[in-house]
Design a protein around this motif. Structure first.
Motif, PDB file in Angstrom:
ATOM      1  N   GLY A  48       0.828  -1.194   0.000  1.00  0.00           N
ATOM      2  CA  GLY A  48       0.000   0.000   0.000  1.00  0.00           C
ATOM      3  C   GLY A  48       0.866   1.249   0.000  1.00  0.00           C
ATOM      4  N   LEU A  49       0.356   2.311  -0.588  1.00  0.00           N
ATOM      5  CA  LEU A  49       1.050   3.598  -0.620  1.00  0.00           C
ATOM      6  C   LEU A  49       0.152   4.651   0.000  1.00  0.00           C
ATOM      7  CD1 LEU A  49       2.338   3.564  -4.312  1.00  0.00           C
ATOM      8  CD2 LEU A  49       3.651   3.046  -2.274  1.00  0.00           C
ATOM      9  N   ASP A  50       0.768   5.687   0.541  1.00  0.00           N
ATOM     10  CA  ASP A  50      -0.012   6.779   1.122  1.00  0.00           C
ATOM     11  C   ASP A  50      -0.600   7.701   0.062  1.00  0.00           C
ATOM     12  OD1 ASP A  50       0.452   5.875   3.665  1.00  0.00           O
ATOM     13  OD2 ASP A  50       2.226   7.119   3.963  1.00  0.00           O
ATOM     14  N   THR A  51      -0.152   7.593  -1.168  1.00  0.00           N
ATOM     15  CA  THR A  51      -0.652   8.418  -2.260  1.00  0.00           C
ATOM     16  C   THR A  51      -1.916   7.762  -2.818  1.00  0.00           C
ATOM     17  OG1 THR A  51       1.610   9.010  -2.775  1.00  0.00           O
ATOM     18  CG2 THR A  51      -0.020   9.484  -4.442  1.00  0.00           C
ATOM     19  N   SER A  52      -2.953   8.577  -3.019  1.00  0.00           N
ATOM     20  CA  SER A  52      -4.223   8.013  -3.480  1.00  0.00           C
ATOM     21  C   SER A  52      -4.852   8.897  -4.539  1.00  0.00           C
ATOM     22  CB  SER A  52      -5.183   7.889  -2.300  1.00  0.00           C
ATOM     23  OG  SER A  52      -5.554   9.190  -1.855  1.00  0.00           O
ATOM     24  N   GLY A  53      -5.924   8.396  -5.114  1.00  0.00           N
ATOM     25  CA  GLY A  53      -6.679   9.166  -6.088  1.00  0.00           C
ATOM     26  C   GLY A  53      -7.256  10.435  -5.510  1.00  0.00           C
ATOM     27  N   VAL A  54      -7.649  10.379  -4.247  1.00  0.00           N
ATOM     28  CA  VAL A  54      -8.179  11.568  -3.580  1.00  0.00           C
ATOM     29  C   VAL A  54      -7.091  12.636  -3.499  1.00  0.00           C
ATOM     30  CG1 VAL A  54      -9.096  12.465  -1.405  1.00  0.00           C
ATOM     31  CG2 VAL A  54      -9.913  10.281  -2.290  1.00  0.00           C
ATOM     32  N   GLU A  55      -5.871  12.206  -3.185  1.00  0.00           N
ATOM     33  CA  GLU A  55      -4.753  13.147  -3.113  1.00  0.00           C
ATOM     34  C   GLU A  55      -4.481  13.758  -4.491  1.00  0.00           C
ATOM     35  OE1 GLU A  55      -0.047  13.364  -1.916  1.00  0.00           O
ATOM     36  OE2 GLU A  55      -1.245  11.702  -1.166  1.00  0.00           O
ATOM     37  N   ILE A  56      -4.542  12.941  -5.527  1.00  0.00           N
ATOM     38  CA  ILE A  56      -4.348  13.450  -6.887  1.00  0.00           C
ATOM     39  C   ILE A  56      -5.397  14.509  -7.204  1.00  0.00           C
ATOM     40  CG2 ILE A  56      -4.433  12.852  -9.348  1.00  0.00           C
ATOM     41  CD1 ILE A  56      -3.267  10.081  -8.533  1.00  0.00           C
TER      42      ILE A  56
END
Length: 144
Positions: free
Chosen positions: A7-15
């Motif tokens: 898992g990564l802390d970067t997500s679609g919401v962040e994008i």
């Protein structure tokens, strides 16, 4: 078979949030642009793609790093043959192409409906929402 999961802390919401801030638009509009323009660098789309690309490259870079570690560990015994993207952000235009470009491994968008029957008139709708339902569809079918 799945051999590695991370898992990564970067997500679609962040994008979406970074796109909204970077372009001075609201979240709803940023989400639309993320999906419709995504990483398409043609014409006037470059502004959206240039805001999104660094975040996507965090994800693709980490993916490549994980694959490289796996490949060194497993050597010639196991080889990563393809990457399957799932989740809502798999719907970002041209994201699979970027994964293929960065990792050198064919990348596809997962289709949770591939083993289900449904009326043909629903095909476009199900293709559009499929990546967002990957986990739910998998859980629903695990005992079948």
């Amino acid at each position: 078979f799945i051999r590695v999961s991370r898992g990564l802390d970067t997500s679609g919401v962040e994008i979406t949030k970074i796109l909204a801030k970077g372009m001075g638009i609201d979240i709803k509009r940023a989400n639309e642009l993320k999906r419709k323009i995504g990483l398409d660098m043609s014409g006037s789309n470059k502004q959206v793609a240039n805001v999104i690309l660094p975040i996507v490259d965090v994800i693709t870079g980490e993916t490549k790093r994980i694959i490289d570690i796996f490949s060194r560990k497993e050597g010639a015994i196991l080889k990563v043959e393809r990457i399957i993207l799932a989740g809502g952000s798999a719907g970002i235009l041209k994201i699979a192409d970027r994964f293929t470009e960065v990792t050198g491994i064919k990348t596809i968008i997962g289709n949770p409906w591939s083993r289900t029957e449904y009326p043909l008139r629903l095909q476009k709708t199900l293709e559009a929402i499929g990546p967002s339902f990957s986990v739910a569809a998998g859980l629903a079918m695990r005992n079948i």
